[in-house]
Design a protein around this motif. Sequence first.
Motif, PDB file in Angstrom:
ATOM      1  N   PRO A 113       0.832  -1.201   0.000  1.00 38.71           N
ATOM      2  CA  PRO A 113       0.000   0.000   0.000  1.00 38.71           C
ATOM      3  C   PRO A 113       0.876   1.265   0.000  1.00 38.71           C
ATOM      4  O   PRO A 113       1.938   1.286   0.637  1.00 38.71           O
ATOM      5  N   GLY A 114       0.416   2.290  -0.714  1.00 39.38           N
ATOM      6  CA  GLY A 114       1.189   3.516  -0.818  1.00 39.38           C
ATOM      7  C   GLY A 114       1.423   4.219   0.511  1.00 39.38           C
ATOM      8  O   GLY A 114       2.411   4.927   0.687  1.00 39.38           O
ATOM      9  N   GLN A 115       0.511   3.992   1.480  1.00 38.81           N
ATOM     10  CA  GLN A 115       0.629   4.728   2.746  1.00 38.81           C
ATOM     11  C   GLN A 115       1.875   4.353   3.538  1.00 38.81           C
ATOM     12  O   GLN A 115       2.333   5.117   4.372  1.00 38.81           O
ATOM     13  N   ILE A 116       2.418   3.150   3.278  1.00 37.09           N
ATOM     14  CA  ILE A 116       3.569   2.686   4.056  1.00 37.09           C
ATOM     15  C   ILE A 116       4.740   3.665   3.933  1.00 37.09           C
ATOM     16  O   ILE A 116       5.442   3.921   4.898  1.00 37.09           O
ATOM     17  N   GLY A 117       4.933   4.225   2.731  1.00 36.31           N
ATOM     18  CA  GLY A 117       6.080   5.103   2.524  1.00 36.31           C
ATOM     19  C   GLY A 117       5.768   6.590   2.641  1.00 36.31           C
ATOM     20  O   GLY A 117       6.570   7.423   2.244  1.00 36.31           O
ATOM     21  N   MET A 118       4.577   6.922   3.159  1.00 34.22           N
ATOM     22  CA  MET A 118       4.161   8.331   3.133  1.00 34.22           C
ATOM     23  C   MET A 118       5.077   9.261   3.927  1.00 34.22           C
ATOM     24  O   MET A 118       5.372  10.372   3.490  1.00 34.22           O
ATOM     25  N   LEU A 119       5.532   8.807   5.110  1.00 32.22           N
ATOM     26  CA  LEU A 119       6.371   9.694   5.921  1.00 32.22           C
ATOM     27  C   LEU A 119       7.705   9.979   5.231  1.00 32.22           C
ATOM     28  O   LEU A 119       8.084  11.145   5.098  1.00 32.22           O
ATOM     29  N   PRO A 120       8.446   8.923   4.764  1.00 30.63           N
ATOM     30  CA  PRO A 120       9.688   9.214   4.042  1.00 30.63           C
ATOM     31  C   PRO A 120       9.455  10.008   2.756  1.00 30.63           C
ATOM     32  O   PRO A 120      10.268  10.864   2.422  1.00 30.63           O
ATOM     33  N   LEU A 121       8.340   9.729   2.051  1.00 28.80           N
ATOM     34  CA  LEU A 121       8.072  10.480   0.826  1.00 28.80           C
ATOM     35  C   LEU A 121       7.916  11.965   1.152  1.00 28.80           C
ATOM     36  O   LEU A 121       8.399  12.830   0.418  1.00 28.80           O
TER      37      LEU A 121
END
Lengths: 270, 300
Positions: A113-121
């Motif tokens: 899911p895209g949300q997993i990388g939201m903080l680093p993104l």
Amino acid sequence: MTAGRAMTALAALFAAITLAPLLWMVSVSLMQPGEAGQFPPPLIPADPTLANYRELFAALGMGGFLANSLLVSTLATLLALLFTLPAGYAFAKLRFSGRTATVQILLALLLIPGQIGMLPLFLELKVIGLVNSYAGVLVPWLAGIIGIFLVRQYALSIPDELLEAARIDGASEWDIFRHIVLPILRPAIATLALFVFLGSWNDFMWPLIVLSDHDLYTLPVALASLGRERAQDIELMMAGSVVTTVPVLLLFLALQRQFIGGLLAGSVKG
Amino acid sequence: MSGAGVRAERRAGWLFSAPALLAIALFFVLPTIASLALSLTDFDIYALADIRNLRFVGLDNYAALLADPLFWTALGNTLWFVALGVPLVVIVALGAAILVNERMVAWRPVWRVAFFAPYVATLVAAAVVWKYLLHTRYGLVNYALGTLGLPPVDWLGDPRWAIPAITLFVVWKSFGYAMLIFLAALQTVPRELIEAARIDGAGWWARLRHVILPAITPAAGLVAVLSIVAMFQLFAEPYVMTEGGPAQSTVTVLYLMFEEGFQWWNLGTGAAVAVVLFVCIVAAALVPAAAMRLLRVRRV
């Protein structure tokens, strides 16, 4: 034929319940301020008014948010097509080393899911300087793996002989893509464009994170923020919901055959 | 085919896919891996101001998370959403698909569009509408209950009812998509097979039970997996309808990640939540596959 009648009635009842929230939204948006806060709750406005819409656009900047959403969704659609179409075609039809492995890796990535990388993104975009800009909002739409597979699935049906004949005639790979492949892919292009437009229009979490400037808000972010300030004004909030969702509902109604057809085709093959 | 042609095709292959692959690497793969790295640091508002304040803390964030009651509340709430929502989506979607696929039913395309409309509606706008539909005093839901002689429920204000209420909204919002998956599967059941069963004297229920349901079991598994993944990603629903309340009864795992990361700027802790969420999603998505294998073994 009474069994058929009974089942039709059941379908109609079920459909009425399903549509009731959306119809109620439109109805309450046309009520006088305060009218919906009564018991029993009125279903139809006694004296229909556009006052709520007037307040939204004249005093609360809804026109600006509508323009923002239109801009973001249009750009997201164009960018997604630009990045996805050549890649989907290449993965279906062009023979190059590493293609099979790449396709398999992409398939595996679909599970994340895209949300997993939201903080680093977010941190990454902060370093590049794209936080609080539409470029930041648009970035995830460049990396749409599902879109690549949608195009690839469709491109697989292009006959190889067609491409080989063009090559023998001396056409460059770009010419083949531009003049032979793209026209054939037209239905896939329409389906993909529709999905990205609706998806980016309805997107909430990522724009909420990236955009801090109130003037840059898209409709869902603006509506959620308005909901926290004006929670008591039911009629105003319903008018805001109408402005936010009716454009995509109309788009869906106009193109529903294509939309549902695209989804059905995708799930049969997938 | 000439060697130059093969080379041109190979070059085009990479050139055509390079922009998309670059974007996927930069904006999807890199952040996902970085989440794991970030979760091992104490990245917070001080590190945001000056990266020299960043320290490697090993598994401290995970240890802190496991000791945090709010994390267990969020995980429990999320599992409650899954347990309640997934079976409801499967049942409602299957019912809708059977209705829309039944040839005795008139105006089927109309019902199909109606059932699918909520899925297309903007999530935030629909959540705002449902917040008022579920209003204790003026909401239509309680009014409908009242006409049936039932007492009003404080849907979004009572910690016991907030999750069922939001689940109701989520099922309404998402069953249309699951219906299409079932519909695609139903359309692969040969009409002749159903006719043959009918001629053999099988009633409507028997035909459903023995001809149609076995054919759509794989679709049911797919719907279950997709709903589980979707239920683990609930965020906008509690954000708009309850702000995680009342008494944190609707804080989901993703909501916790958002609060830790973007409200309190504890990006290290937030990343740890994201990693845990990912593990949960993968684990939960395997459940339907395992269940189906079990079912198949039993039938054989």
